[in-house]
Design a protein around this motif. Structure first.
Motif, PDB file in Angstrom:
ATOM      1  N   THR A   1       0.753  -1.428  -0.352  1.00 57.06           N
ATOM      2  CA  THR A   1       0.276   0.336   0.031  1.00 57.06           C
ATOM      3  C   THR A   1       0.646   1.458  -0.022  1.00 57.06           C
ATOM      4  O   THR A   1       2.219   1.125   0.139  1.00 57.06           O
ATOM      5  CB  THR A   1      -0.997  -0.099   1.070  1.00 57.06           C
ATOM      6  N   ASN A   2       0.022   2.700  -0.316  1.00 53.63           N
ATOM      7  CA  ASN A   2       1.061   3.744  -0.705  1.00 53.63           C
ATOM      8  C   ASN A   2       1.751   3.682   1.381  1.00 53.63           C
ATOM      9  O   ASN A   2       2.401   4.676   1.327  1.00 53.63           O
ATOM     10  CB  ASN A   2       0.125   4.949  -0.748  1.00 53.63           C
ATOM     11  N   LEU A   3       0.870   3.446   2.534  1.00 54.86           N
ATOM     12  CA  LEU A   3       1.575   3.587   3.300  1.00 54.86           C
ATOM     13  C   LEU A   3       2.823   3.170   4.065  1.00 54.86           C
ATOM     14  O   LEU A   3       3.647   3.817   4.475  1.00 54.86           O
ATOM     15  CB  LEU A   3      -0.081   3.341   4.273  1.00 54.86           C
ATOM     16  N   ALA A   4       2.849   1.945   3.706  1.00 57.90           N
ATOM     17  CA  ALA A   4       4.274   1.052   2.987  1.00 57.90           C
ATOM     18  C   ALA A   4       5.436   2.008   2.637  1.00 57.90           C
ATOM     19  O   ALA A   4       6.010   2.088   3.472  1.00 57.90           O
ATOM     20  CB  ALA A   4       4.553  -0.436   3.171  1.00 57.90           C
ATOM     21  N   VAL A   5       5.341   2.425   1.532  1.00 57.18           N
ATOM     22  CA  VAL A   5       5.792   3.170   1.093  1.00 57.18           C
ATOM     23  C   VAL A   5       6.686   4.656   1.535  1.00 57.18           C
ATOM     24  O   VAL A   5       7.771   4.932   1.444  1.00 57.18           O
ATOM     25  CB  VAL A   5       5.477   3.379  -0.474  1.00 57.18           C
ATOM     26  N   GLN A   6       5.562   4.888   2.313  1.00 57.01           N
ATOM     27  CA  GLN A   6       5.842   6.702   2.924  1.00 57.01           C
ATOM     28  C   GLN A   6       6.392   5.833   4.666  1.00 57.01           C
ATOM     29  O   GLN A   6       7.570   6.876   4.668  1.00 57.01           O
ATOM     30  CB  GLN A   6       4.280   6.937   3.194  1.00 57.01           C
ATOM     31  N   LEU A   7       6.217   4.898   4.090  1.00 54.91           N
ATOM     32  CA  LEU A   7       7.071   4.471   5.853  1.00 54.91           C
ATOM     33  C   LEU A   7       8.426   3.953   5.579  1.00 54.91           C
ATOM     34  O   LEU A   7       9.634   3.637   6.543  1.00 54.91           O
ATOM     35  CB  LEU A   7       6.210   3.159   6.779  1.00 54.91           C
ATOM     36  N   GLY A   8       8.111   3.538   4.541  1.00 55.39           N
ATOM     37  CA  GLY A   8       9.415   3.001   4.202  1.00 55.39           C
ATOM     38  C   GLY A   8      10.973   4.290   3.646  1.00 55.39           C
ATOM     39  O   GLY A   8      11.593   4.311   4.685  1.00 55.39           O
ATOM     40  N   LEU A   9       9.565   4.889   2.823  1.00 52.14           N
ATOM     41  CA  LEU A   9      11.153   6.824   2.833  1.00 52.14           C
ATOM     42  C   LEU A   9      11.312   7.078   4.307  1.00 52.14           C
ATOM     43  O   LEU A   9      12.274   7.671   3.903  1.00 52.14           O
ATOM     44  CB  LEU A   9      10.453   7.283   1.793  1.00 52.14           C
ATOM     45  N   PHE A  10      10.202   7.372   5.370  1.00 52.97           N
ATOM     46  CA  PHE A  10      10.120   8.272   5.925  1.00 52.97           C
ATOM     47  C   PHE A  10      11.530   7.461   6.737  1.00 52.97           C
ATOM     48  O   PHE A  10      12.207   7.756   7.753  1.00 52.97           O
ATOM     49  CB  PHE A  10       9.322   7.778   7.186  1.00 52.97           C
ATOM     50  N   TYR A  11      11.956   6.101   7.012  1.00 54.41           N
ATOM     51  CA  TYR A  11      12.730   4.899   7.869  1.00 54.41           C
ATOM     52  C   TYR A  11      14.295   5.153   7.123  1.00 54.41           C
ATOM     53  O   TYR A  11      15.359   5.615   7.698  1.00 54.41           O
ATOM     54  CB  TYR A  11      12.212   3.921   7.766  1.00 54.41           C
ATOM     55  N   SER A  12      13.870   5.695   6.016  1.00 55.15           N
ATOM     56  CA  SER A  12      14.865   5.343   5.190  1.00 55.15           C
ATOM     57  C   SER A  12      16.098   6.732   5.509  1.00 55.15           C
ATOM     58  O   SER A  12      17.404   6.762   5.127  1.00 55.15           O
ATOM     59  CB  SER A  12      14.688   5.086   3.851  1.00 55.15           C
ATOM     60  N   TYR A  13      15.266   7.743   5.154  1.00 59.91           N
ATOM     61  CA  TYR A  13      15.299   8.876   5.093  1.00 59.91           C
ATOM     62  C   TYR A  13      15.429   9.815   6.946  1.00 59.91           C
ATOM     63  O   TYR A  13      15.951  10.964   7.244  1.00 59.91           O
ATOM     64  CB  TYR A  13      15.188   9.765   4.402  1.00 59.91           C
ATOM     65  N   LEU A  14      14.582   9.357   7.988  1.00 60.75           N
ATOM     66  CA  LEU A  14      14.872   9.653   9.087  1.00 60.75           C
ATOM     67  C   LEU A  14      16.025  10.345   8.951  1.00 60.75           C
ATOM     68  O   LEU A  14      16.241  11.906   9.804  1.00 60.75           O
ATOM     69  CB  LEU A  14      14.406   8.779   9.829  1.00 60.75           C
ATOM     70  N   PRO A  15      17.300  10.375   9.092  1.00 62.10           N
ATOM     71  CA  PRO A  15      18.693  10.836  10.007  1.00 62.10           C
ATOM     72  C   PRO A  15      18.967  12.022   9.761  1.00 62.10           C
ATOM     73  O   PRO A  15      19.146  13.321   9.635  1.00 62.10           O
ATOM     74  CB  PRO A  15      19.322   9.665   9.917  1.00 62.10           C
TER      75      PRO A  15
END
Lengths: 345, 307
Positions: free
Chosen positions: B174-188
């Motif tokens: 789902t789109n939510l999974a993509v957003q979570l993935g991107l969020f986690y990838s670039y948080l720092p």
């Protein structure tokens, strides 16, 4: 034959004493992921005292793109599928194997010695062949799976649980079989109908993924997966309760081939490697690992006995015909590209 | 070399004036080789004719841009009407990247604030902890995220086990999974610039405001946030821009059912389409968009700085 064995044994012995520190030659392979056992590479490296470097790709198109983008001249051999051999030859990316260069050329099974995609085997030798169809989780669905409706018009319990290969050729060829139209159709009504059918089918699909086609079936994330026969066999061996389907509308047959690339930096070793893979014992090791079929005579004594009876390699009597993926001309291909973009927009 | 002009200058010394050009040379060379050359090549390729199955023919053509903006039907012979396909793909990517940026900001700002307000000796440790997951390859982290979110994954197991849910949440694909993935990838990339800004913030300003009876919310909104805004803007840009072009998270977590900008471009070079000029044109359009966005940010910053 005996002499050859003798010389390779000698070379191996020399390699063991003189080598080990620094290999004499080199062989650079461009190969699919998870498709050759490491022991076999080690065996070739030891026998011929060469250092093997291998890069991997995940689709025929990715292989072509990399070679055209400048990787030609880097690699000695690659392993394209049937239609891609024809395309690569047409693009001038392959070197010709001269008559008599391959000592073991006679080992090729007669039915694979003169294929339409490489007449006379001028550039290639058989690697493995098999089929592409789909597998269904039998815990999720108990009904008849011998139809492409499972992918394109699935029963309610499978809707939303289908993984398709992320590969235009395989998805569109399967769709053509489903609709009973030619793969490179130029009939506008057929193409429009194909486009519409795929739009409807997409609503039932969960994902497009080739790399994890096996994993999603093993983990249960997908109940249906478009997949290669050997991958389905591996998924079953890893504990998934899945059955590989041979739909009555037909399924895709493919053959991967080892080709000699143009400007191969280590051409001699490439030829040796091809001869090596034409030895029944060696190619049988690939078959035992990848669970497909070899195109070489005399492999039977070396094969894992379960291969002969594995359901993925034995189509039932009511299965449709197996067909190769066809190469369309540019104008036709552009319409298919548009249909694929529409599908994924 | 270029003498004079700096005589009455402030604190700047001109010790290096005679060799300044030479000292700048490595920077110029690397900028030319690593930025200018590839981008110019892309620009040129986007105006060439496509070669069937990948490659270009050296003939000028606008067909890549025509394909992007003009819908000519399935068979390419209808008159031009607006092509929504690619605009939609771009819009979807912007929306996804924007959502991931907001999510990163919502989690990243408090995290950065928390770290910056620890005693000096602890701060280094916290920053260190934030960066640990990033020692692992992005692909591995994205796949791990998928395992966490799966229908039979730990997240769903925990929620089901605690009785919070009765049916597993379907997040993967789902789109939510993509957003979570991107969020986690670039948080720092969000946390670190904000942390740097908050660390420089003079907390006696907050104390002064509190002494003057400003409620906490007002202190945060009118004093802290304006003071650390450069860090926030930098963090947002650093998360938004790579999210916009990413294709790992959409492919692995989103199921690759719909193209994102990144996967659309990838398909032109690596996929069946083999349409290099179109891939180059799509990249140029993306580049232009990002550039305009950054210019707007920069102007706002400059205005805020002057005002």
């Amino acid at each position: 034959m005996k002499k050859l064995l003798h010389t390779t044994a000698l070379a191996a012995a020399l390699g063991l004493t003189a080598g080990a520190v620094m290999a004499e030659g080199k062989l650079v392979i461009y190969h699919w992921f998870e498709y050759i056992p490491q022991e076999l590479l080690d065996k070739f490296a030891a026998e011929n005292d060469v250092e093997i470097v291998m890069d991997t790709y995940d689709s025929n198109e990715a292989l072509l793109a990399a070679l055209k983008a400048g990787a030609i001249g880097t690699y000695d051999v690659a392993v394209p599928g049937d239609y891609m051999v024809k395309i690569m030859a047409g693009e001038g990316l392959l070197d010709t194997i001269a008559e008599g260069e391959l000592a073991n050329k006679g080992n090729i099974q007669p039915e694979w010695a003169d294929p339409s995609f490489d007449p006379g085997r001028a550039h290639s030798i058989p690697y493995q062949w098999g089929s592409t169809s789909f597998a269904v989780n039998r815990d999720a669905y108990k009904g008849d799976i011998g139809t492409t409706d499972i992918l394109f018009n699935p029963p309610a319990e499978l809707s939303g649980k289908i993984n398709m290969l992320d590969s235009q050729g395989e998805v569109l060829a399967m769709a053509a079989l489903h609709m009973g139209i030619p793969q490179c159709s130029q009939d506008r009504e057929q193409l429009k109908a194909l486009n519409a059918m795929l739009q409807d089918a997409k609503a039932h699909w969960a994902s497009f993924n080739s790399d994890t086609a096996k994993e999603v079936l093993v983990s249960g994330d997908a109940a249906v997966g478009q997949i290669y026969d050997g991958f389905a066999a591996k998924a079953r061996a890893e504990g998934a309760n899945i059955e590989y389907a041979f739909p009555k509308q037909g399924y895709i047959v493919w053959m991967d081939n080892v080709v000699l690339l143009k400007d191969a930096p280590n051409r001699d070793n490439a030829i040796k490697f091809m001869d090596f893979l034409l030895e029944p014992e060696n190619i049988a090791a690939v078959t035992n690992y990848a669970r497909y079929n070899a195109g070489v005579s005399g492999v039977e004594p070396y094969l894992d006995p379960t291969l002969a009876t594995q359901p993925e390699s034995n189509p039932p009597a009511d299965a449709g015909a197996g067909v190769f993926i066809e190469v369309c001309d540019q104008a036709t291909q552009e319409v298919y590209d548009q249909i694929w973009t529409n599908l994924k927009k | 070399m270029a003498g004079g002009g700096t005589a009455g200058g402030g604190p700047r010394t001109d010790t290096y004036a005679p060799v300044r050009l030479w000292l700048l040379l490595p920077a110029w060379v690397s900028l030319t080789i690593l930025v200018l050359a590839p981008v110019s090549m892309m620009l040129v390729y986007s105006f060439l004719t496509k070669e069937f199955r990948g490659g270009v023919i050296w003939e000028f053509s606008l067909s890549a841009y025509d394909q992007f903006f003009c819908n000519r039907g399935l068979f390419g012979d209808e008159p031009c009407s607006i092509e929504w396909t690619y605009l939609l793909i771009f819009w979807r990517s912007i929306w996804q990247a924007g959502a991931a940026t907001l999510l990163s900001l919502a989690i990243g700002f408090p995290t950065a604030y928390f770290i910056a307000t620890r005693p000096a000796r602890q701060r280094a440790l916290w920053v260190f902890l934030i960066t640990i997951p990033y020692w692992v390859n992005l692909l591995i982290r994205t796949v791990s995220m998928k395992f966490l979110l799966r229908d039979q994954g730990p997240l769903n197991d925990a929620l089901l086990g605690l009785g919070i849910l009765s049916e597993p949440l379907s997040i993967v694909n789902t789109n939510l999974a993509v957003q979570l993935g991107l969020f986690y990838s670039y948080l720092p990339f969000m946390v670190l610039p904000i942390y740097a800004a908050v660390e420089r913030y003079n907390f006696s300003l907050s104390e002064a405001a509190a002494d003057l009876y400003a409620p906490r919310w007002v202190i945060l909104r009118r004093i802290v946030i304006p003071a650390v805004k450069p860090g926030i803007v930098a963090g947002c840009i650093l998360v938004f821009v790579p999210s916009l072009g990413s294709f790992l998270a959409p492919d692995l977590l989103g199921g690759a059912k719909t193209f994102m900008i990144g996967s659309l471009i990838e398909e032109q070079f690596k996929g069946n389409a083999g349409n290099w000029p179109f891939g180059a044109a799509a990249s140029m359009i993306l580049l232009t968009m990002v550039l305009i966005l950054l210019l707007i940010f920069a102007r706002q910053q400059a205005r805020a700085g002057n005002g």
